[in-house]
Design a protein around this motif. Structure first.
Motif, PDB file in Angstrom:
ATOM      1  N   VAL A  11     -21.367  33.522 -60.822  1.00 27.35           N
ATOM      2  CA  VAL A  11     -21.011  34.857 -60.329  1.00 27.35           C
ATOM      3  C   VAL A  11     -19.500  35.049 -60.248  1.00 27.35           C
ATOM      4  O   VAL A  11     -18.992  36.139 -60.505  1.00 27.35           O
ATOM      5  CB  VAL A  11     -21.679  35.185 -58.974  1.00 27.35           C
ATOM      6  N   PRO A  31     -26.609  33.622 -60.316  1.00 31.74           N
ATOM      7  CA  PRO A  31     -27.296  34.675 -59.563  1.00 31.74           C
ATOM      8  C   PRO A  31     -28.613  34.229 -58.932  1.00 31.74           C
ATOM      9  O   PRO A  31     -28.904  34.597 -57.795  1.00 31.74           O
ATOM     10  CB  PRO A  31     -27.523  35.756 -60.610  1.00 31.74           C
ATOM     11  N   ARG A  83     -26.616  38.825 -53.614  1.00 32.47           N
ATOM     12  CA  ARG A  83     -26.438  39.389 -54.957  1.00 32.47           C
ATOM     13  C   ARG A  83     -25.858  40.792 -54.850  1.00 32.47           C
ATOM     14  O   ARG A  83     -25.005  41.176 -55.628  1.00 32.47           O
ATOM     15  CB  ARG A  83     -27.777  39.469 -55.678  1.00 32.47           C
ATOM     16  N   GLN A  84     -26.350  41.558 -53.875  1.00 31.50           N
ATOM     17  CA  GLN A  84     -25.822  42.904 -53.734  1.00 31.50           C
ATOM     18  C   GLN A  84     -24.351  42.842 -53.321  1.00 31.50           C
ATOM     19  O   GLN A  84     -23.546  43.662 -53.751  1.00 31.50           O
ATOM     20  CB  GLN A  84     -26.663  43.716 -52.735  1.00 31.50           C
ATOM     21  N   LEU A 105     -26.796  41.480 -63.305  1.00 31.64           N
ATOM     22  CA  LEU A 105     -25.986  40.270 -63.339  1.00 31.64           C
ATOM     23  C   LEU A 105     -26.441  39.402 -64.508  1.00 31.64           C
ATOM     24  O   LEU A 105     -27.623  39.354 -64.824  1.00 31.64           O
ATOM     25  CB  LEU A 105     -26.137  39.501 -62.022  1.00 31.64           C
ATOM     26  N   PRO A 109     -29.667  44.367 -58.137  1.00 31.03           N
ATOM     27  CA  PRO A 109     -28.536  43.595 -58.658  1.00 31.03           C
ATOM     28  C   PRO A 109     -28.931  42.577 -59.716  1.00 31.03           C
ATOM     29  O   PRO A 109     -28.179  42.323 -60.650  1.00 31.03           O
ATOM     30  CB  PRO A 109     -27.973  42.892 -57.421  1.00 31.03           C
ATOM     31  N   LEU A 110     -30.122  42.028 -59.604  1.00 28.28           N
ATOM     32  CA  LEU A 110     -30.511  40.972 -60.537  1.00 28.28           C
ATOM     33  C   LEU A 110     -30.535  41.455 -61.982  1.00 28.28           C
ATOM     34  O   LEU A 110     -30.254  40.717 -62.911  1.00 28.28           O
ATOM     35  CB  LEU A 110     -31.875  40.404 -60.142  1.00 28.28           C
TER      36      LEU A 110
END
Lengths: 319, 341
Positions: free
Chosen positions: B109, B152, B160-161, B103, B99-100
């Motif tokens: 977010v 994030p 994050r996921q 994003l 995810p990082l």
């Protein structure tokens, strides 16, 4: 299992000063014994300090507290010659073999490097030894003059193993040696590691996050959480009875590839994530996620205690 | 049940300097309303390229050589770029392994989720914010009002996921593609995400296509399974059938070479010898033949047809099930094809 002790760790700690943040206790009071000829599995999630512990044992870090002895002698008390000998006897294999092989050296050079440093096998004998090592790990002679980029991931890991084996070590610290490999290749490498143990009587410290894998290869298993060992037991015993709530949660979190079995399993869900390891207070480090947490866990840090012969757990409620 | 997406004979190649890499070589699959299917295979088997193509995300030098992608009757292989943009993130969305990477590190977010929503919906800022809170509650954020204001880097891997899942679901997509959604996570966090995705199924109507190499995750989520090897589907069927009576030797290898928690202790593991073929020049016959213990002469020269078993939907492409071979190999099929035996 022979009873000769190779490694003895007595409340070993490794702390890092993090800029503007505080102290990160990566390894915090770990005591372990590794016997000759055994495989000790060290399991934990990312950030639990398992790799730092491995690095401390090969002297990449110096432990801040506690003592590490190898065959009864403190590893920091060695003279130059003894130190060379220690580095020969204790080898390490990494997760990503590509990152640990020199891209400009052909495989033959990479494998022979250790022999050169330790002045083993001169001249023609050395070439023979390299070929023998390649054979041992399931590669062939033609591979000797190729560069790392010409190999697949599994083959590179075989080279990493050959490199570690070259200097005839007594123990190999395997740091996630198969995590980067595909499942069908994983089993090949695990079998190779186990075969070598049978053939040349190696000992292993097998560091991994995969509890089902570690079951396949370990004699004893240590479970690590935030820098400390929370449970230590013979492999079979650990899977039959687990006394620490973290071990139970970890075991129940692993999916089993069978929908029928999965339907019947009860899952212990851990709430939240691993807390920030910087400036952890006193008390049990697992208490923020523990279903059993009580007042006592906040005040008092549980020590490893023997629950049944050979089976240790660090939990106030374990009995 | 209504079929949402039907992929027929999808063939994708990458035209590189070294030559044509035949990443996907005639893949068929379909997904129906509200179900979860899994596409399982090792790295390089073409599973990611398949869904990227379906999503319209295939980039140079990749090209669709053949096949149809029927999404509610419309062929996406022929759709214009504008049409694909209208679908992406709206009716079809995707979550990724890490995810990082996906994003924006400099944006809160909550705003990133709102951005995804506003791309496809006309709404005021307040309406969008309300929707963000609603979707963040759906993916079980403990305090969405506070979490939506985080960057994030302030969130953990699992959180994050969850943001990725929220972003993907904010427009109520019809199909969600999840490309190795739990691979980068620790096991205890993986269990949380699996639990989340399973619980979402009862709340929303989205169908899920799960891409993974982990048979354990498949057993926990999918109703139907497609096993992919070297750019082709080698076996597919209901999860129960594939797990209990796997038919293709590659599926046997996959299932029996993974260490299982409920297996007896220390011991050698089963393994698949060799490595997957080079898709620059894929073998003429069955791609798995060079690694297969049961390979016959015909396997090396001719592509096996699909054979169907019991219930109509369980198929495997392997010569072992041809009339001639069936008798000779009856004991092998019996023994290997029964996971509980």
């Amino acid at each position: 299992m022979a009873d000769q002790v190779l490694f003895e760790l007595k409340s070993v700690s490794k702390h890092f000063q993090v800029k503007n943040a505080g102290v990160l206790k990566a390894v915090n009071g770990v005591s372990l014994t590794i016997y000759k000829g055994e495989t000790l599995g060290l399991v934990g999630e990312s950030g639990c300090g398992k790799t730092t512990l491995g690095h401390t044992m090969v002297k990449l870090y110096k432990n801040d507290g506690g003592m590490i002895t190898y065959k009864g002698r403190d590893i920091w008390d060695f003279n130059r010659r003894q130190n060379m000998n220690y580095h020969k006897n204790v080898q390490i294999i990494y997760q990503d073999p590509y990152a640990s092989l020199n891209p400009l050296h052909v495989v033959r050079q990479s494998i022979a490097e250790g022999l050169e440093i330790h002045k083993l096998y001169k001249g023609k004998k050395r070439t023979e030894r390299v070929m023998e090592l390649l054979r041992m790990v399931g590669l062939n002679q033609e591979h000797a003059n190729r560069f790392p980029h010409e190999f697949s991931g599994g083959q590179r890991q075989r080279i990493g193993i050959a490199r570690a084996l070259a200097v005839e070590p007594e123990i190999i610290i395997c740091d996630e040696p198969v995590s980067a490999l595909d499942v069908s290749i994983q089993a090949q490498i695990v079998n190779l590691i186990m075969r070598l143990q049978r053939e040349i009587g190696l000992s292993y410290l097998f560091i991994t996050h995969d509890l089902s894998l570690v079951k396949q290869i370990s004699d004893r298993i240590a479970v690590m959480y935030l820098g400390a060992i929370v449970e230590l037991a013979p492999a079979q015993s650990l899977y039959e009875h687990h006394y620490h709530p973290y071990t139970s949660a970890l075991l129940s979190a692993i999916p089993i590839p069978d929908p029928e079995v999965e339907k019947k399993r009860k899952r212990i869900m851990l709430s939240g994530d691993v807390p920030n390891p910087i400036n952890l207070g006193g008390g049990c480090s697992f208490r923020s996620r523990c279903p059993k947490a009580a007042k006592r866990c906040e005040l008092e840090c549980p020590q490893l205690k023997e629950i049944t012969p050979g089976h240790f757990a660090a939990c106030h409620f374990a009995e | 049940m209504q079929t949402l997406l039907k992929v027929e004979n999808l063939t994708v190649s990458f035209f590189t300097q070294a030559g044509e890499v035949q990443a996907v070589r005639g893949v068929d699959f379909d997904i129906r309303q509200k179900e979860t299917i899994a596409i399982v295979g090792e790295s390089g088997c073409g599973k990611t390229v398949t869904v990227q193509t379906v999503m319209g995300l295939l980039s140079n030098p990749g090209r669709v050589k053949d096949g149809r992608i029927l999404f509610r009757g419309e062929d996406l292989a022929k759709a214009s770029r504008e049409r694909l943009h209208a679908l992406q993130g709206n009716e079809m969305s995707m979550i990724f392994q890490d995810p990082l990477t996906y994003l924006n590190p400099t944006m809160r977010v909550g705003r990133q989720i709102a951005e995804a929503y506003l791309q496809h919906n006309k709404a005021t800022r307040d309406e969008a914010a309300a929707r963000v809170l609603e979707i963040m509650r759906l993916v079980s954020f403990p305090s969405p009002e506070r979490n939506m204001r985080a960057y994030p880097f302030q969130l953990s891997g699992g959180m994050r996921q969850r943001i990725m899942v929220a972003m993907a679901l904010v427009c109520n997509p019809v199909v969600l593609f999840a490309d190795e959604p739990t691979t980068a996570l620790d096991v205890t966090i993986q269990a949380q995400i699996i639990e989340l995705m399973n619980s979402l199924k009862s709340k929303i109507d989205t169908a899920i296509v799960l891409i993974t190499h982990d048979m354990g995750v498949v057993a926990n989520m999918a109703q139907r399974v497609y096993v992919m090897y070297a750019g082709r589907i080698v076996e597919h069927g209901a999860a129960q059938d594939v797990f209990e009576n796997p038919r293709h030797p590659y599926t046997w290898g996959l299932l029996y070479s993974i260490p299982r928690l409920d297996a007896p202790g220390k011991g050698a593991m089963e393994f698949i010898p060799g490595t997957p073929p080079d898709l620059l020049c894929p073998p003429e016959g069955c791609a798995f033949a060079p690694r297969c213990k049961h390979a016959m002469n015909i396997c090396a020269v001719r592509q096996p047809p699909k054979y169907t078993f019991g219930r109509a939907e369980h198929c495997a492409a392997c010569w072992l099930y041809s009339e001639e071979a069936k008798k000779t190999y009856a004991d092998v099929i019996e023994k290997r094809g029964n996971a509980n035996g």
